[in-house]
Scaffold this active site. Structure first.
Site, PDB file in Angstrom:
ATOM      1  N   GLY A  78       0.801  -1.223   0.000  1.00 36.92           N
ATOM      2  CA  GLY A  78       0.000   0.000   0.000  1.00 36.92           C
ATOM      3  C   GLY A  78       0.830   1.268   0.000  1.00 36.92           C
ATOM      4  O   GLY A  78       0.414   2.295  -0.555  1.00 36.92           O
ATOM      5  N   ASP A  80      10.433  -7.449  -1.855  1.00 35.23           N
ATOM      6  CA  ASP A  80       9.226  -8.002  -1.227  1.00 35.23           C
ATOM      7  C   ASP A  80       9.243  -9.504  -1.441  1.00 35.23           C
ATOM      8  O   ASP A  80       9.815  -9.976  -2.424  1.00 35.23           O
ATOM      9  CB  ASP A  80       7.952  -7.387  -1.844  1.00 35.23           C
ATOM     10  CG  ASP A  80       6.758  -7.442  -0.898  1.00 35.23           C
ATOM     11  OD1 ASP A  80       6.500  -8.514  -0.313  1.00 35.23           O
ATOM     12  OD2 ASP A  80       6.073  -6.419  -0.739  1.00 35.23           O
ATOM     13  N   HIS A  99      -7.254  -2.915  -3.725  1.00 40.66           N
ATOM     14  CA  HIS A  99      -7.898  -1.615  -3.441  1.00 40.66           C
ATOM     15  C   HIS A  99      -6.878  -0.560  -3.029  1.00 40.66           C
ATOM     16  O   HIS A  99      -7.175   0.621  -3.031  1.00 40.66           O
ATOM     17  CB  HIS A  99      -8.987  -1.757  -2.371  1.00 40.66           C
ATOM     18  CG  HIS A  99      -8.471  -1.761  -0.962  1.00 40.66           C
ATOM     19  ND1 HIS A  99      -7.716  -2.800  -0.442  1.00 40.66           N
ATOM     20  CD2 HIS A  99      -8.581  -0.864   0.028  1.00 40.66           C
ATOM     21  CE1 HIS A  99      -7.393  -2.518   0.798  1.00 40.66           C
ATOM     22  NE2 HIS A  99      -7.903  -1.354   1.127  1.00 40.66           N
ATOM     23  N   LYS A 121       4.880  -9.812  -6.115  1.00 40.65           N
ATOM     24  CA  LYS A 121       4.645  -8.372  -6.118  1.00 40.65           C
ATOM     25  C   LYS A 121       5.761  -7.617  -6.827  1.00 40.65           C
ATOM     26  O   LYS A 121       5.512  -6.660  -7.550  1.00 40.65           O
ATOM     27  CB  LYS A 121       4.509  -7.844  -4.681  1.00 40.65           C
ATOM     28  CG  LYS A 121       3.186  -8.193  -4.044  1.00 40.65           C
ATOM     29  CD  LYS A 121       3.019  -7.531  -2.689  1.00 40.65           C
ATOM     30  CE  LYS A 121       1.669  -7.921  -2.103  1.00 40.65           C
ATOM     31  NZ  LYS A 121       1.477  -7.389  -0.744  1.00 40.65           N
ATOM     32  N   ASP A 151       5.271  -3.781   6.808  1.00 36.19           N
ATOM     33  CA  ASP A 151       3.997  -3.872   7.510  1.00 36.19           C
ATOM     34  C   ASP A 151       4.129  -4.491   8.894  1.00 36.19           C
ATOM     35  O   ASP A 151       3.172  -5.007   9.433  1.00 36.19           O
ATOM     36  CB  ASP A 151       2.997  -4.679   6.667  1.00 36.19           C
ATOM     37  CG  ASP A 151       3.521  -6.077   6.360  1.00 36.19           C
ATOM     38  OD1 ASP A 151       4.538  -6.485   6.953  1.00 36.19           O
ATOM     39  OD2 ASP A 151       2.906  -6.761   5.536  1.00 36.19           O
ATOM     40  N   ASN A 152       5.359  -4.468   9.464  1.00 40.68           N
ATOM     41  CA  ASN A 152       5.496  -5.092  10.783  1.00 40.68           C
ATOM     42  C   ASN A 152       6.640  -4.463  11.562  1.00 40.68           C
ATOM     43  O   ASN A 152       7.537  -3.841  10.992  1.00 40.68           O
ATOM     44  CB  ASN A 152       5.710  -6.599  10.627  1.00 40.68           C
ATOM     45  CG  ASN A 152       7.010  -6.907   9.926  1.00 40.68           C
ATOM     46  OD1 ASN A 152       8.070  -6.920  10.558  1.00 40.68           O
ATOM     47  ND2 ASN A 152       6.952  -7.117   8.618  1.00 40.68           N
ATOM     48  N   CYS A 185      15.531   5.932  18.718  1.00 41.34           N
ATOM     49  CA  CYS A 185      15.519   7.087  19.624  1.00 41.34           C
ATOM     50  C   CYS A 185      14.094   7.318  20.123  1.00 41.34           C
ATOM     51  O   CYS A 185      13.866   7.677  21.271  1.00 41.34           O
ATOM     52  CB  CYS A 185      15.983   8.353  18.915  1.00 41.34           C
ATOM     53  SG  CYS A 185      17.686   8.335  18.380  1.00 41.34           S
ATOM     54  N   CYS A 241      -3.073  -4.521   8.791  1.00 46.77           N
ATOM     55  CA  CYS A 241      -4.130  -4.116   7.860  1.00 46.77           C
ATOM     56  C   CYS A 241      -5.137  -5.236   7.621  1.00 46.77           C
ATOM     57  O   CYS A 241      -6.306  -4.988   7.356  1.00 46.77           O
ATOM     58  CB  CYS A 241      -3.529  -3.665   6.534  1.00 46.77           C
ATOM     59  SG  CYS A 241      -2.603  -2.130   6.666  1.00 46.77           S
ATOM     60  N   CYS A 252      21.114   6.427  22.625  1.00 46.07           N
ATOM     61  CA  CYS A 252      20.387   5.462  21.774  1.00 46.07           C
ATOM     62  C   CYS A 252      21.246   4.219  21.535  1.00 46.07           C
ATOM     63  O   CYS A 252      22.457   4.324  21.312  1.00 46.07           O
ATOM     64  CB  CYS A 252      20.017   6.109  20.438  1.00 46.07           C
ATOM     65  SG  CYS A 252      19.295   4.952  19.245  1.00 46.07           S
ATOM     66  N   CYS A 280     -15.010 -19.134  13.172  1.00 48.39           N
ATOM     67  CA  CYS A 280     -14.542 -17.764  12.916  1.00 48.39           C
ATOM     68  C   CYS A 280     -13.870 -17.708  11.553  1.00 48.39           C
ATOM     69  O   CYS A 280     -14.069 -18.591  10.722  1.00 48.39           O
ATOM     70  CB  CYS A 280     -13.612 -17.281  14.025  1.00 48.39           C
ATOM     71  SG  CYS A 280     -12.031 -18.128  14.014  1.00 48.39           S
TER      72      CYS A 280
END
EC number: 2.7.7.-
Lengths: 434, 100
Positions: free
Chosen positions: A80, A101, A111, A125, A171-172, A215, A229, A287, A389
């Site tokens: 995204g 990726d 979408h 991808k 994404d993580n 930091c 997501c 740091c 589920c």
């Protein structure tokens, strides 16, 4: 009809691959043919015309274009954020773009992951993105790398090519720490974006004396507080907006333009279309990675550090006794049994099996809903009650709660293994596996 | 003396712990000592946070992954939990996002 669809699909893939080969060959020949431009020292005729609208800006000029042409940029995650970022960066004429990726395109990506289309579903991808970007700009090099990013793979990639900027479109949490550390250790600015539901965040780490990710976040968040997501959902234009802004910041860094978003954090709230610019702390002298005496001097195991895996796929659990589980097919034959679907109400409204009752897992955690649930359970004609589920994990968690709250009822709660994903796979593929 | 009127805001998903409401105008009662953010965290726990405090607090501060911003600036720039709250302050608790 199904076989006709499959035959057509294969034919189209074959034609597209032939077309791509010819397009690549054509662009190579055109590039050679164009050759030297006696009217400009550094850019070909095609490049001058193509980039003229950005070159004629006093803040950009032909020097800016030359900087982009000589730049190498790494995009981690072609999703995204990575798709819109790559689109604008390729169009702007970044000389070398590496796409990294490990994932395949899914229908539920389309979408928001706007480089991919229906024909790309189930292909890599990076290959999908490569094809689109090459058609947008034949002057640039696009390098697709289909690999899962971790400490060893990123070390190899970074050692082969000297990157000027890294775009974090991952994404993580584990990958975010990994990219931060690799950028600090190799002195590369990191343009970091993230998005969820209606909100996005953007900043540039490790640039011009500003802070790095560590930091700000010396300690990773507890894994149970992180939403992805796939579970929380996201509206396409949210990562779209942030990804485009990541491209903007990268261009400013590469052209040494002032005003880069470092030491500041942009908060975008799409629900009321507000942008807030937050002033961040300076670089932290203590740091662990960018401080004055760092303790992290080489890459570590980030999945261990974060207590979470470096992807946003769901980890399946198995917390019940074997005899509390059943196959999806047994609920197909169930006539009198109650089947409880414990997904959130919104997901139940989206798609559901007939003859099921929705009792969201979260309702089971709240005392005020329990009387209603008890009423439903007491209508059961059979001792076996099936619990269902999306993937078969929340149903297990629900059973633990059912047994705790309704131990007085003569009911045997049975988990439907694999949930609705399994139903779609083994019973009826027309049920949407989302 | 009147109460200390401030705005508490939540974002990045932290609002889910507070009735899904992003902005709360609150009136803090006057007490003997000045209000610092450390006191405010306890006040939030008692008055706004209904369940699952571990998703918001850890030890005497916010949990890792939540940034605290006072009038759009990082609380690290102003002594974190010891910052003395002023009338009309806007204090934002933002959970960092990781999705992409």
């Amino acid at each position: 009809m199904t076989s006709q669809i499959e035959t057509l699909k294969l034919e189209i893939i074959d034609l597209k691959s032939q077309l791509l080969q010819k397009e690549l060959l054509l662009s190579q020949l055109q590039e050679k043919n164009e050759g030297f431009n006696k009217y400009s020292e550094s850019l070909s005729t095609g490049e001058v015309v193509r980039y003229s609208r950005q070159i004629i800006m006093p803040s950009f000029t032909v020097d800016g274009q030359k900087s982009l042409k000589n730049s190498k940029l790494l995009i981690v995650g072609v999703g995204g954020l990575g798709c819109p970022a790559a689109l604008y960066l390729a169009a702007a004429g970044i000389g070398h773009i590496t796409l990294l990726d490990y994932d395949e395109v899914e229908l539920s990506n389309l979408h928001r992951q706007i480089l991919h289309n229906e024909f790309d579903v189930r292909s890599n991808k990076v290959d999908s993105a490569f094809k689109k970007l090459k058609r947008i700009n034949r002057h640039i090099t696009v390098e697709p790398i289909n690999i899962h990013v971790n400490s060893s793979s990123i070390t190899e990639i970074i050692s082969k090519t000297k990157y000027n900027v890294v775009i974090d479109g991952s994404d993580n949490v584990a990958t975010r720490y990994l990219l931060n550390d690799v950028c600090v250790l190799n002195k590369i600015p990191l343009v970091s974006g993230s998005a969820l539901q209606m909100e996005g965040q953007l900043t540039v780490y490790n640039y011009n004396g500003g802070p790095c990710y560590r930091c700000l976040f010396p300690v990773p968040p507890p894994a149970y507080t992180v939403t992805n997501c796939g579970d929380g959902g996201v509206l396409g234009p949210i990562p779209g907006t942030i990804g485009v802004l990541q491209a903007l910041e990268a261009i400013k860094i590469l052209t040494k333009t002032p005003g880069v978003l470092c030491g500041r954090l942009l908060l975008f709230d799409g629900s009321n279309t507000t942008f807030r610019n937050i002033k961040l702390r300076p670089r932290n002298k203590s740091c662990a990675v960018c401080g004055d005496s760092p303790t992290v001097t080489s890459l570590i195991d980030y999945e261990q550090f974060c207590g979470a895996s470096a992807h946003d796929n769901v980890i399946n659990i198995d917390i019940l006794k074997t005899n509390q589980n059943t196959d999806i097919k047994s609920i197909v034959n169930a006539k009198n049994n109650i089947i409880i679907d414990v997904r959130p109400k919104i997901e139940y409204q989206m798609c559901r099996l007939p003859n099921t009752t929705n009792i969201p897992l979260n309702d089971l955690k709240k005392e005020k809903h329990l009387d209603k649930v008890k009423d439903i359970l007491e209508t059961s004609k059979e001792t076996d009650v099936f619990v269902l589920c999306r993937r078969g994990n929340d149903s297990q968690r629900a059973i633990v709660l059912f047994k705790e709250k309704f131990s007085s009822l003569p009911i045997n709660f049975i988990n439907v293994s694999g949930g609705l994903h399994s139903y779609s796979k083994h019973v009826d593929p027309s049920f949407p596996a989302y | 003396m009147s109460n200390l009127e401030i705005t508490i805001e939540f974002g990045g998903g932290a609002e889910l712990l507070f009735d899904n409401k992003k902005a709360h105008n609150v009136s803090l009662p006057i007490k003997n000592k000045q209000w610092i953010i450390g006191d405010l965290l306890l006040w939030i726990k008692e008055n706004l946070l209904k369940d699952r405090p571990e998703l918001f607090l850890q030890d005497d501060s916010v949990r890792p992954g939540i940034l605290v911003l006072v009038n759009d600036a990082d609380w690290e720039l102003m002594d974190t939990v010891n910052y003395v709250i002023q009338p009309k302050d806007k204090i934002l608790f933002i959970s960092t996002l990781h999705g992409g």
